[in-house]
Design an enzyme around this catalytic site. Structure first.
Site, PDB file in Angstrom:
ATOM      1  N   GLU A  62     -41.391 -33.362  -1.622  1.00  0.00           N
ATOM      2  CA  GLU A  62     -40.098 -33.739  -2.201  1.00  0.00           C
ATOM      3  C   GLU A  62     -40.122 -33.327  -3.671  1.00  0.00           C
ATOM      4  OE1 GLU A  62     -37.684 -37.832  -3.400  1.00  0.00           O
ATOM      5  OE2 GLU A  62     -39.331 -37.935  -1.935  1.00  0.00           O
ATOM      6  N   ASP A  99     -34.982 -44.096 -11.042  1.00  0.00           N
ATOM      7  CA  ASP A  99     -36.372 -43.766 -11.342  1.00  0.00           C
ATOM      8  C   ASP A  99     -36.983 -44.701 -12.383  1.00  0.00           C
ATOM      9  OD1 ASP A  99     -36.390 -41.546  -9.616  1.00  0.00           O
ATOM     10  OD2 ASP A  99     -35.373 -40.326 -11.121  1.00  0.00           O
TER      11      ASP A  99
END
Length: 264
Positions: free
Chosen positions: A53, A64
């Protein structure tokens, strides 16, 4: 999920047949620089990751944690451009047969042009997109374009998702469904949220064939625990930290250690 079988879904099924399940590894493109990020992705594949990924750096990465935010900021400050994503995918795929998914917020795809993005990704050998901030009901163009170019569309499902939303995701996703283990941002957790197991069960009740759990997985034991109920475990923060602190060799060693969690 869609009846179309992809390389991603084949690899995950094979990992389930031969081991506990698949290991999916995340790295941001361009960290600490483009060449090293390509080398790191190749090293991940050769060290035990089944699906790569690669994240497109974004200025507002709402999902994130700090480690990944700092890495993506490094890439952006170095002048990252979306076209480098296709270069990275192409170079990784020239070296290894491991499927490569791009994780991206939707705005960079819109800015680049949805069809153009899909065409360039497919030409580079990419497998598809993980899109954390769009859902199938707001992705009509992407649904059509991904089908036309043979790309996987990996949508996220959260413990708070209603049954009708899970039904729609299960019907629309290809490759696998990204099962969010906890509410909040990515990063390591001391314990995985039990909600991930129940969410995976709910997805299967709605017809999902392949579900991979992510957010908070950082050890071999946590990988093994996730693979008791999911088809794959997604690991990001600990790999980014390993690359930051130990370079490509340090990353490869960390991947080998965490991949032991997939062994029966």
């Amino acid at each position: 999920m869609s009846a179309r079988e992809s390389q991603v879904s084949r690899v995950i099924r094979e990992a389930n047949d031969s081991r506990r399940g698949a290991l999916i590894g995340y790295l941001p493109i361009g960290f600490p620089d483009l060449d090293t990020s390509v080398e790191a992705a190749i090293a991940m594949a050769r060290s035990g990751v089944d699906v790569i990924e690669l994240g497109i750096p974004y200025s507002d990465p709402v999902m994130d944690g700090v480690v990944i935010q700092e890495a993506t900021l490094t890439s952006l400050n170095a002048g990252f451009h979306v076209s480098q994503a296709f270069e990275a995918v192409r170079r990784v795929r020239e070296a290894v047969d491991t499927p490569v998914l791009i994780m991206t917020y939707w705005n960079p795809v819109l800015q680049y042009g949805v069809d153009r993005f899909a065409r360039d990704l497919a030409a580079a050998g990419g497998a598809g997109l993980i899109t954390p901030d769009i859902t199938p009901d707001s992705a009509e163009e992407w649904m059509a374009v991904s089908e036309a170019h043979g790309l996987d569309r990996v949508f996220l499902a959260a413990p708070t998702s209603a049954d009708d939303r899970l039904e729609m995701i299960a019907r629309s996703a290809t490759g696998f469904i990204y099962t969010v283990s906890t509410m909040g941002i990515t990063g390591e957790r001391a314990q995985l949220d039990a909600a991930a197991r129940r969410l995976t069960e709910r997805l299967r009740e709605h017809g999902a064939e392949l579900a991979c759990v992510g957010i908070g997985i950082s050890t071999a034991d946590q990988v093994a625990a996730a693979l008791e109920y999911a088809d794959g475990a997604i690991v990001g923060t600990v790999f980014v930290r390993a690359l930051r602190d130990g370079g490509v060799e340090g990353l490869a060693a960390t991947v080998r250690e965490i991949a032991t969690g997939t062994v029966r």
